[in-house]
Design a protein around this motif. Structure first.
Motif, short mmCIF file in Angstrom:
data_model
loop_
_atom_site.label_atom_id
_atom_site.label_comp_id
_atom_site.label_asym_id
_atom_site.label_seq_id
_atom_site.Cartn_x
_atom_site.Cartn_y
_atom_site.Cartn_z
N VAL A 1 0.85 -1.20 0.00
CA VAL A 1 0.00 0.00 0.00
C VAL A 1 0.88 1.24 0.00
O VAL A 1 1.85 1.32 0.77
CB VAL A 1 -0.94 0.00 1.24
CG1 VAL A 1 -1.58 1.37 1.44
CG2 VAL A 1 -2.01 -1.06 1.08
N ILE A 2 0.55 2.18 -0.88
CA ILE A 2 1.26 3.46 -0.90
C ILE A 2 0.26 4.56 -0.59
O ILE A 2 -0.79 4.65 -1.23
CB ILE A 2 1.91 3.69 -2.28
CG1 ILE A 2 2.91 2.56 -2.49
CG2 ILE A 2 2.55 5.08 -2.36
CD1 ILE A 2 3.75 2.60 -3.67
N SER A 3 0.56 5.35 0.42
CA SER A 3 -0.40 6.36 0.86
C SER A 3 0.17 7.76 0.64
O SER A 3 1.34 8.01 0.93
CB SER A 3 -0.69 6.14 2.35
OG SER A 3 -1.62 7.06 2.80
N THR A 4 -0.66 8.67 0.13
CA THR A 4 -0.22 10.05 -0.09
C THR A 4 -1.17 10.99 0.64
O THR A 4 -2.30 10.62 0.96
CB THR A 4 -0.24 10.43 -1.58
OG1 THR A 4 -1.61 10.65 -1.98
CG2 THR A 4 0.35 9.36 -2.46
N ALA A 5 -0.70 12.23 0.86
CA ALA A 5 -1.57 13.22 1.50
C ALA A 5 -2.39 13.96 0.46
O ALA A 5 -3.52 14.36 0.72
CB ALA A 5 -0.73 14.20 2.31
N THR A 6 -1.81 14.18 -0.73
CA THR A 6 -2.48 15.06 -1.69
C THR A 6 -2.97 14.29 -2.92
O THR A 6 -2.39 13.27 -3.30
CB THR A 6 -1.52 16.16 -2.17
OG1 THR A 6 -0.40 15.54 -2.82
CG2 THR A 6 -1.03 17.03 -1.04
N ASN B 1 -4.98 7.21 0.24
CA ASN B 1 -4.63 8.46 0.92
C ASN B 1 -4.55 8.24 2.43
O ASN B 1 -5.00 7.22 2.95
CB ASN B 1 -5.63 9.57 0.58
CG ASN B 1 -7.06 9.13 0.83
OD1 ASN B 1 -7.35 8.49 1.84
ND2 ASN B 1 -7.95 9.44 -0.09
N HIS B 2 -3.95 9.22 3.13
CA HIS B 2 -3.73 9.05 4.57
C HIS B 2 -5.06 8.88 5.33
O HIS B 2 -5.10 8.21 6.36
CB HIS B 2 -2.98 10.26 5.15
CG HIS B 2 -1.59 10.43 4.60
ND1 HIS B 2 -0.97 9.49 3.82
CD2 HIS B 2 -0.68 11.46 4.75
CE1 HIS B 2 0.25 9.92 3.50
NE2 HIS B 2 0.44 11.10 4.05
N ALA C 1 4.90 12.08 4.32
CA ALA C 1 4.70 11.63 5.70
C ALA C 1 4.70 12.79 6.70
O ALA C 1 4.24 12.62 7.82
CB ALA C 1 5.79 10.62 6.07
N HIS C 2 5.20 13.96 6.29
CA HIS C 2 5.17 15.11 7.20
C HIS C 2 3.72 15.49 7.53
O HIS C 2 3.46 16.16 8.51
CB HIS C 2 5.89 16.32 6.57
CG HIS C 2 5.29 16.75 5.27
ND1 HIS C 2 5.68 16.21 4.06
CD2 HIS C 2 4.29 17.61 5.00
CE1 HIS C 2 4.95 16.76 3.10
NE2 HIS C 2 4.10 17.60 3.64
N ASP C 3 2.77 15.05 6.70
CA ASP C 3 1.36 15.41 6.89
C ASP C 3 0.55 14.29 7.56
O ASP C 3 -0.64 14.44 7.75
CB ASP C 3 0.75 15.67 5.50
CG ASP C 3 0.15 17.06 5.41
OD1 ASP C 3 0.17 17.76 6.42
OD2 ASP C 3 -0.33 17.41 4.33
N ASP D 1 -1.48 15.07 10.94
CA ASP D 1 -2.63 15.96 10.75
C ASP D 1 -3.78 15.24 10.05
O ASP D 1 -4.94 15.39 10.42
CB ASP D 1 -2.24 17.18 9.90
CG ASP D 1 -1.54 18.22 10.75
OD1 ASP D 1 -1.44 18.02 11.98
OD2 ASP D 1 -1.08 19.23 10.19
N ARG D 2 -3.45 14.44 9.04
CA ARG D 2 -4.51 13.75 8.29
C ARG D 2 -5.17 12.67 9.14
O ARG D 2 -6.38 12.47 9.07
CB ARG D 2 -3.95 13.12 7.01
CG ARG D 2 -3.28 14.10 6.09
CD ARG D 2 -4.29 14.91 5.30
NE ARG D 2 -3.63 15.99 4.58
CZ ARG D 2 -3.96 16.40 3.37
NH1 ARG D 2 -4.98 15.86 2.75
NH2 ARG D 2 -3.32 17.38 2.79
N VAL D 3 -4.37 11.98 9.93
CA VAL D 3 -4.95 10.94 10.79
C VAL D 3 -5.82 11.60 11.87
O VAL D 3 -6.92 11.13 12.18
CB VAL D 3 -3.84 10.07 11.43
CG1 VAL D 3 -4.40 9.11 12.45
CG2 VAL D 3 -3.11 9.28 10.34
N THR D 4 -5.34 12.72 12.40
CA THR D 4 -6.13 13.44 13.40
C THR D 4 -7.47 13.87 12.81
O THR D 4 -8.53 13.72 13.43
CB THR D 4 -5.36 14.69 13.91
OG1 THR D 4 -4.11 14.26 14.43
CG2 THR D 4 -6.12 15.41 15.01
N SER D 5 -7.45 14.41 11.57
CA SER D 5 -8.72 14.83 10.94
C SER D 5 -9.66 13.65 10.78
O SER D 5 -10.86 13.77 11.03
CB SER D 5 -8.47 15.40 9.54
OG SER D 5 -7.73 16.55 9.63
N ALA D 6 -9.10 12.51 10.35
CA ALA D 6 -9.97 11.34 10.13
C ALA D 6 -10.58 10.86 11.45
O ALA D 6 -11.65 10.26 11.47
CB ALA D 6 -9.18 10.21 9.48
#
Ligand code: SF4
Length: 680
Positions: free
Chosen positions: A74-79, A216-217, A242-244, A247-252
Motif C-alpha cells: 500500500v502506498i499512501s499520499t496526503a495530496t 490516501n492518509h 509523511a510530514h502530513d 494531521d490527516r490521521v487526526t482529521s480522520a
C-alpha cells in the motif's frame, strides 16, 4: 511466483531509463534502504529532498516485493496531486518497463473511501440525503444543488470509475451527498440491487488483485481505526508526504456534533420508529442548538453542566432509537434496508460523538485523550452553525499499534528532520526516539514522557540528502533589523522591506503569509505603484493563480497555508520566497493549544514541543518552494527577526535547507538584482 527476480539495482536502472531520467546516488541509497526495511521488517523514515526521484526509489523495491511474495503493497499520499502523479505517470511507466525483467506486468490500483465514489443505488432512487436545516431555508442553495445533481446524473452515464476527483469542475458537498453513501450507509454488495455494477466495489475488487494500491492518509487512518476493513491484506505500507500523516490521521479521527446533524438523525429515525422516540431525540437536538449559541467559539476546558445534561440526553435518546430500529428483518426491501442503514449511521454518529465529548472531561489534563472545541461563524457572509468538535490529542498510540505494529512501514518526505533530527516527528508517530539518527539542534525541547511500550518497534532514520547544492544555489535572508511582528497586521517596516525585495527580484516572488489578512494587506499595499502584477490567493482558483504566476516571471503570488506546501514552480518565475513571520499555530488554535498544555502538564516544554515543531515543519516546507530544479537559484527571505534572535531560532534554522545565510538587506537585494538581470 517467479523463482528469482533480477537484483534491485538492475530493476531501478531499467525503471529510471523508462521515465527518461538519470540514476542519482540518493535515489539508489534510498531504494536499497527501502528494500532492507522490507526484508528485515524494521521501519524506515527516509528524508529525500526534491529532485531525488524518491517515488521510483520506493516504487521499484515495493513492486519487486509484491511480485516476489505475491502480496500487496500500500502506498499512501496526503495530496490528490501526488496520487495522480503516481497513478497517471509513474506507475504506468514503471510497470511497463519492469514487465520483461519481472516476467509479468505488475498491476496497480487506486482506492479511496466509499464516499468518494458515486453510489448507483442512491442515484437510482435510493433514499435522498436530508438537506441540513440551513439548506432547507435557502432557495438559492436548493436551486444550485438541483443544477449540480442534474450535472451529476449526466456525468454518471459517462464516468468509468465514478470517482469524485475526476469530476471537473467539482460540485458542492451537499450535492455530492445526494449521490454517495458512507461505508456504514452502504447496503453491502450482496444486498444491493445494483451491487454488481457498483463503482466502489469495483475499485475494491481491483485493489484486492493489485500488486500496488495507492490510497490516501485518511483511508489509511480509517483502516487503522478499525471502524471498517477498507484496504486489502498487505504487509508493507509506504507513507509518502509523511510530514502530513499526523494531521490527516487526526482529521480522520475527529468527530463533530451539531443540532443539524441531530435533526437529520431524528428525521431519518422518524420514518422507522414510534414518533415519540424520534421526537425525544429531536428535542434534545433543539436543546443543543440553544446551548451552543451561548457557548463561546474555541476550546472547552470544562463541560458546562447544562451541556453535560443535554449530551447525556442525546446519547440516551440515540441509543433508544437504535434499539427501537432493531435488527433487519428477513425479506426487507432494498429501499427500506437503505433507509434503516442511513438512520443507524446518523444515530451512531450522534451517540458516539456525545459519548466522546462526555468522556473527554473525565481525565485530568496530563491524561486527557481528546480535546473538545466549538466552531461556528455567525457574522460573516457564509455563516456556519455552531458545532462541537472532538479530536484526539495524540495519535502516536494508534499509529504505533495499528500501523507500525501490523505492517512494515516506510515514511518519506522532503521534510522529516526538524532541528537536524527525526525525533520530533518520530515522537508524534509513536516511534521510540532513542534510536534516531542525527544531532538535535540547540533550542529543541521535546516532550518529557517517551512512549512506554515501544520496546518491540525498531526503525531507522536516514537522510539521503538532495541533489541541490543549497549553499551555492540559495540564500537564507533574515531581516534581523525589523521589529518583531505585531498583532495588528503587517507593520509598515515589513511592507517597505517586502517592496524593496520584490523590486530587486523584478517580481518572481512567492509571498507566504501566516494569515489571509496579511496576504491581502501586502497585496493591496504593493499594488500601489508596483511594476509587477500581484496575484492574491482567493481572487481566483489557486491552481489558476499558480499557473499565471508560473507563466509570467514579472508576477508575484501572495497567499497563505496551501501555498506553503503546494506550489511547484521551477525556473526563473520563482526566485524569491518571502515569509512574513514564523508560522507558529495561532494561540487560539484549540488542538495545538491543548497539545501544548498536555505536554506542560507532564513537565515538558509545550511551546517548543508543539508550537516550534509545527513552525519548523511549515518553514521547511515553505523554503522548499524555492529550488525545484537543478538550475534554480534564489532567496528565502524571512521578515520575522526572531528567526535570528530568539533562543528557539537555532532549532528553526536547523530545520531549513543549508542555504548560505545573511542578515544584510543590501547583500540580498544585490543578489536578487543580479539574478533578475541574468534571467532577462
Ligand atoms: S453497494 Fe453500496 S455503494 Fe455500491 S451501489 Fe450499492 S449501496 Fe451504493
Amino acid at each position: 511466483m517467479p523463482d528469482s527476480l533480477p537484483p534491485l539495482r538492475e530493476l531501478l536502472a531499467t525503471a529510471v531509463a523508462a521515465v527518461g531520467g538519470a540514476e542519482r546516488p540518493g535515489q539508489t541509497t534510498m531504494a536499497e534502504a527501502v528494500q532492507d526495511a522490507i526484508r528485515t521488517g524494521d521501519h524506515l523514515a527516509v528524508q529525500a529532498g526534491t529532485g531525488t526521484g524518491k517515488s521510483l526509489a520506493y516504487l521499484v523495491p515495493a513492486i519487486r516485493h509484491a511480485v516476489e511474495k505475491g502480496t500487496t503493497v500500500v502506498i499512501s499520499t496526503a495530496t490528490i496531486a501526488l496520487q495522480r502523479q503516481l497513478v497517471d505517470r509513474d506507475l504506468p511507466r514503471v510497470a511497463k518497463a519492469l514487465a520483461k525483467p519481472l516476467k509479468r506486468t505488475p498491476s496497480f490500483a487506486i482506492l479511496k473511501g466509499r464516499r468518494n465514489y458515486l453510489c448507483l443505488h442512491k442515484l437510482d432512487g435510493g433514499p435522498a440525503d436530508d438537506p441540513d436545516d440551513q439548506a432547507l431555508f435557502d432557495p438559492f442553495a436548493i436551486s444550485r444543488m438541483g443544477r449540480e445533481v442534474t450535472r451529476l446524473r449526466e456525468w454518471a452515464s459517462d464516468t468509468e470509475a465514478g470517482d469524485r476527483d475526476e469530476l471537473v469542475p467539482g460540485v458542492s458537498e451537499q450535492a455530492w451527498r445526494q449521490v454517495s453513501v458512507s461505508a456504514r450507509e452502504c447496503l453491502g454488495v450482496s444486498r444491493c440491487p445494483v451491487g454488481t455494477d457498483c463503482f466502489a466495489e469495483r475499485a475494491r475488487a481491483e485493489a484486492g488483485r493489485a500488486d500496488v494500491v495507492v490510497t490516501n492518509h485518511a483511508l489509511l487512518a480509517i483502516d487503522a481505526l478499525g471502524t471498517a476493513q477498507v484496504l486489502p491484506e498487505h504487509d508493507v505500507v509506504v507513507v509518502d508526504e509523511a510530514h502530513d500523516l499526523v494531521d490527516r490521521v487526526t482529521s480522520a479521527a475527529t468527530g463533530e456534533l451539531s443540532a443539524a446533524a441531530v435533526a437529520v438523525a431524528a428525521r431519518r429515525t422518524g420514518r422507522l420508529v414510534e414518533e415519540d422516540l424520534a421526537d425525544r431525540l429531536a428535542e434534545a437536538g433543539d436543546g443543543l442548538a440553544m446551548l451552543l449559541e451561548d457557548v463561546a467559539v474555541g476550546r472547552l476546558d470544562a463541560l458546562p453542566e447544562p451541556l453535560k445534561v443535554t449530551l447525556t440526553a442525546l446519547r440516551d435518546a440515540a441509543q433508544h432509537c437504535t434499539t427501537a430500529i432493531g435488527p433487519e428483518k428477513r425479506g426487507t426491501e432494498a429501499d427500506e434496508a437503505s433507509q434503516r442503514k442511513q438512520a443507524l449511521a446518523a444515530l451512531e454518529d450522534v451517540h458516539d460523538t456525545a459519548v466522546r465529548v462526555l468522556e473527554a472531561f473525565e481525565a485530568d489534563t496530563a491524561h486527557q485523550r481528546d480535546v473538545v472545541w466549538v466552531t461556528g461563524d455567525f457574522g460573516s457572509q457564509n455563516p456556519r452553525p455552531p458545532t462541537l468538535r472532538v479530536a484526539p490529542l495524540n495519535v502516536a498510540g494508534l499509529l504505533r499499534e495499528k500501523l507500525f505494529g501490523e505492517h512494515t512501514t516506510v515514511l518519506t518526505s522532503a521534510t522529516l528532520t526538524l532541528g537536524g533530527s527525526f525525533d520530533a516527528l518520530a515522537r508524534q508517530w509513536g516511534l521510540p526516539v532513542r534510536q534516531s539518527s542525527g544531532a538535535r539542534a540547540e533550542g529543541a525541547a521535546l516532550d518529557k514522557e517517551p512512549p512506554s511500550d515501544d520496546g518491540a518497534v525498531h526503525w531507522t532514520g536516514m537522510d539521503v540528502g538532495s541533489p541541490f547544492d543549497h549553499g551555492k544555489s540559495g540564500i537564507l535572508y533574515v531581516a534581523k533589523h525589523l521589529p518583531p511582528p505585531g498583532r495588528d497586521g503587517l507593520p509598515p517596516a515589513y511592507l517597505d522591506e517586502l517592496r524593496e525585495l520584490v523590486e530587486a527580484a523584478g517580481g518572481r516572488t512567492l509571498g507566504l503569509f501566516s494569515s489571509m489578512r496579511a496576504a491581502k494587506q501586502a497585496a493591496a499595499q504593493l499594488r500601489e505603484g508596483a511594476a509587477s502584477e500581484i496575484l492574491c490567493q482567493g481572487e481566483d482558483s489557486t491552481s489558476l493563480l499558480v499557473k499565471k504566476f508560473a507563466e509570467n516571471p514579472a508576477t508575484c503570488l501572495f497567499g497563505t497555508l496551501s501555498l506553503w506546501q503546494g506550489v511547484d514552480v521551477p525556473g526563473p518565475s520563482l526566485s524569491l520566497v518571502v515569509m512574513d513571520r514564523i508560522p507558529f499555530p495561532r494561540p487560539d488554535d484549540p488542538l495545538a493549544s491543548a497539545r501544548q498544555r498536555a505536554v506542560e502538564a507532564r513537565g515538558g516544554n509545550g511551546f517548543l514541543t508543539v508550537a516550534a515543531t509545527h513552525a519548523a515543519l511549515l518553514l521547511a516546507q515553505g523554503a522548499g518552494r524555492l529550488l525545484r530544479s537543478m538550475d534554480d537559484r534564489g532567496v528565502v527571505a524571512v521578515l520575522d527577526p526572531r528567526l535570528a534572535t530568539a533562543r528557539y531560532g537555532g532549532f528553526l534554522r536547523a530545520s531549513l535547507p543549508p542555504f548560505w545565510s545573511t542578515t544584510d538587506p543590501a547583500v540580498v537585494r544585490g543578489a536578487l538584482s543580479r539574478l533578475a538581470a541574468a534571467a532577462g
